[in-house]
Structure formats: C-alpha cells, structure tokens
Scaffold this active site. Structure first.
Site, PDB file in Angstrom:
ATOM      1  N   ASP A   1      12.470 -13.522 -23.821  1.00 30.65           N
ATOM      2  CA  ASP A   1      11.755 -12.394 -23.219  1.00 30.65           C
ATOM      3  C   ASP A   1      11.873 -12.446 -21.695  1.00 30.65           C
ATOM      4  OD1 ASP A   1      10.168 -10.187 -22.933  1.00 30.65           O
ATOM      5  OD2 ASP A   1       8.284 -11.312 -23.029  1.00 30.65           O
TER       6      ASP A   1
ATOM      7  N   ASP B   1      -0.117   2.927   4.147  1.00 32.63           N
ATOM      8  CA  ASP B   1       0.021   4.279   4.694  1.00 32.63           C
ATOM      9  C   ASP B   1      -0.761   5.184   3.755  1.00 32.63           C
ATOM     10  OD1 ASP B   1       0.832   6.438   6.225  1.00 32.63           O
ATOM     11  OD2 ASP B   1       2.741   6.661   5.179  1.00 32.63           O
TER      12      ASP B   1
ATOM     13  N   ASP C   1      -2.148   1.245  -9.618  1.00 31.61           N
ATOM     14  CA  ASP C   1      -3.194   1.663  -8.697  1.00 31.61           C
ATOM     15  C   ASP C   1      -3.227   0.682  -7.524  1.00 31.61           C
ATOM     16  OD1 ASP C   1      -5.531   2.270  -7.339  1.00 31.61           O
ATOM     17  OD2 ASP C   1      -6.738   2.522  -9.153  1.00 31.61           O
TER      18      ASP C   1
ATOM     19  N   CYS D   1      -1.790  10.133   8.366  1.00 28.95           N
ATOM     20  CA  CYS D   1      -1.319  11.275   9.149  1.00 28.95           C
ATOM     21  C   CYS D   1      -2.461  12.276   9.348  1.00 28.95           C
ATOM     22  CB  CYS D   1      -0.101  11.937   8.527  1.00 28.95           C
ATOM     23  SG  CYS D   1      -0.339  12.588   6.876  1.00 28.95           S
TER      24      CYS D   1
END
Length: 380
Positions: free
Chosen positions: A179, A253, A152, A315
C-alpha cells in the site's frame, strides 16, 4: 474629492462601506492606470523579445520585484503563444511581493493554506481551485517537489516529509510495501478513478469526521510521497515535535472581501451591483470571514517550526480583516512576533497601522490592494 468620487461607477452602499472603513474611494479611479503584471518562468528571459513580439507589447521590468514585468492594463495574455507555452503567467506584483516576503531558501518546506501554484504543500478546501493549481503546476513544470491536498486549512495537520528516500531504498520500499504511493500520473486506471469518484460522493453526502484524511490529488517525484504508505503519509505528530519538524515557511493568503482588488470590484458592473451586498458588504459575511482568517492564521502558525516564518496577507483594505486580526493573534500567542520584511525597503508601499506591516494600493503602489504581515515563531 466629492466632485471626483461622484464620477465613480460605484453604488452608494459601497461608498458608505469605504467611508466606514476609512478607505479612500479615489483608489478606485486608478483602474485604467494600474498596469497588469506577469512573471516570466525562470529560464525564459532569453525569449523576452520573442514574447514581446507575440503579445505586441513592450514589457517593462519591475525593478523592485525579480522576474516580474508590467504591461498596459488592456493587454490580454490568455490567448497568446507565450502564455500557452508556459513562458509567462499573470500575477499581480503585490501578490508576488507577499511570496517574496517569505524569503524562501532552497530546501525549505513551504505550506500554503489557501493554495496558490508553486507551494511545496498546497491546501485548499475547494477542489476546483486546487485542480486549477495542479494544472498550472503541470503546465509550468513546477510541481516536482509539491503536494496538493483537498482539505480545510483551519484543521489541516500533516507535517512535511523531511526524510527523502534515495533511489535504492525507494525501489526496495515499493517492492516491500503493498500500500504505497507510486509515481503520480493523471492517467489513472478506470477502476481507480471510479473508486475515487465514489469516495468523493460518499464524503459529500455526510459530515466529514475528524478521522477522514485530506485527499491527496497531486504529488511530484521529489515531494517525498513516492514510496510512502498511507499510514506514513498521514501520521500525526505531537505539539512538541512540531517545533522541530514543522514547516520552515507558511503562507496564509486568506479568503477576504476582495475590496482591495480593483479588477474584482469592477466585475460587479457585469455581475450586477446588487450582488455586491452579499459578497462584500454583508456584515454577517464579514464577521464570518474574520473568524475564518483567524482560524487559518492560528492553524498555519501551529504547523510552523520554531524559528520559521509565516506571512499573512489579504486583498482587503479593511482594518478589521488585517490589523485587527494581527493584534488579536499577537495578544493570544506569546510565541508569535512580527518580523520586519527586509526586501520591502525598496517596495512602493505604505506601512500598515501596526509597525512592520505593509499595505499596497493602486495609487501608492500601482498594484492591486494588499495587506502583508510577517510573523516568526519564538521558542517559549
């Protein structure tokens, strides 16, 4: 104007939306005259004539945007040989300008919170979008320094890896640590793929807790990940450390109503104009989007180092998703300041309603609609 707008294949509800948001409906008559744009992969300039022969079209160089070319809107490139070979890819010139506005230098650590191909660290909450980005990075061989996380963007908190291990220490690290991340490959063992799929299913069946780490689905050889342990990759830093160890450049964006993209709006002729209400016109969705845009901007700026630059773009052509977001953000963040975009002196765009912000639209710019604002972080 009334005579011309009556010829538009747009429903009354959308025309009302444009009027409410003071958007000129004549913008949507420019669909047939707005060219498509492609970018040549660096190093492919020598193949320009060959590319033109393959797509049966002469490419026009975009003088104000390096590496970009325009072509008639009816030309399709998806099935062409140059596209399949990774020599060209489609991207609107306005979107290219937003990236150019960041003024990225060699060695910069770049964060894209709404991931697009080419970013150093890419984040997106939607796995299918990120998988498409990964495919493009591999196709165009551009992912050597990239990391892609399913996460997120409003809460993502991982810092860039600034101390790259040399080859000797990297080999030593791989021997010493059990690991650790080894060189990424798409051909993972069946057991590992099964384990990852099970983990995704478990995550989908419950609420994601704050302790869950973002899922790393791709990393390049030079991304700094190889040789790190999971604890090292996912370590957190304090707010004071971010000022010096944060990202050099951030791109937000943001998700929006896409009303500035003529080609997106034209798709509703096929999807059905009745679906436009839920995707674009719905007031609750617009409010939710504005909240999301602010959260993305706030978090992106939080991860930016002092002196770094953040570009916010959408946009949409609505003031509520652009100038209003910028005004609120500046009011609440004393360390944020708008920056003039130096490269924009020769760009075919208009000033936004706030000084130093920019607006592209099909009539003025011969591109898709786009709003761009650039911030820097001050030491306070």
């Amino acid at each position: 104007m009334e005579e011309e707008t009556s010829k538009l294949p747009l429903p009354d509800a959308f025309l009302d939306f444009l009027q409410t948001n003071e958007i000129d409906p004549l913008i949507y008559t420019a669909f047939e005259s707005t060219p498509r744009y492609i970018r040549l992969k660096p190093g492919s300039e020598a193949y320009l004539e060959e590319i033109e022969a393959e797509i049966k079209c002469r490419l026009q160089k975009v003088n104000w945007l390096p590496g970009f070319y325009s072509l008639p809107p009816h030309i399709q490139i998806a099935n062409s040989k140059p596209y399949k070979e990774g020599k060209i890819y489609g991207i609107d010139a306005a979107s290219g300008a937003a990236v150019l506005a960041m003024d990225i230098s060699v060695g910069d650590h770049v964060l894209d919170l709404c991931c697009a191909p080419g970013s150093v660290t890419g984040v997106d909450v939607a796995r299918h979008r990120l998988a498409a980005c990964r495919t493009m990075l591999q196709k165009y061989v551009l992912g050597d320094a990239c990391r892609l996380f399913v996460a997120d963007g409003t809460t993502f908190s991982l810092m860039p890896v600034r101390d790259h291990l040399d080859s000797i220490s990297c080999e030593f690290a791989l021997e010493e640590k059990k690991d650790t991340f080894r060189e990424w490959t798409s051909r993972r063992p069946w057991k590992e793929r099964k384990r990852a799929a099970r983990a995704r299913e478990n995550a989908a069946s419950r609420l994601v807790s704050e302790t869950d780490h973002p899922e790393l689905i791709f990393y390049g050889k030079s991304s700094g990940v190889v040789g790190l342990s999971k604890d090292e990759l996912y370590q957190t830093v304090s707010s004071s450390e971010v000022s010096s160890s944060g990202y050099d450049k951030v791109l937000v964006d943001a998700e929006c109503t896409h009303d500035g993209s003529i080609r997106h709006i034209q798709k509703f002729e096929h999807w059905g104009w009745e679906t436009l209400n839920g995707r674009v016109l719905n007031a609750e969705r617009s409010d939710n989007l504005t909240t999301l845009q602010l959260k993305l901007l706030i978090n992106g700026f939080r991860l930016l180092r002092v002196g770094g630059s953040l570009v916010y773009s959408t946009c949409s052509l609505t003031v509520s998703q652009n100038e209003n977001v910028v005004e609120w953000f500046l009011k609440e963040n004393s360390s944020a300041a708008l920056q003039a975009i130096e490269a924009a002196k020769d760009w075919p765009c208009k000033s936004g309603r706030i000084p130093k912000t920019l607006r592209f639209d099909p009539v003025t710019s011969k591109t898709s609609g786009l709003f761009v604002a650039k911030f820097t972080k001050l030491a306070v």
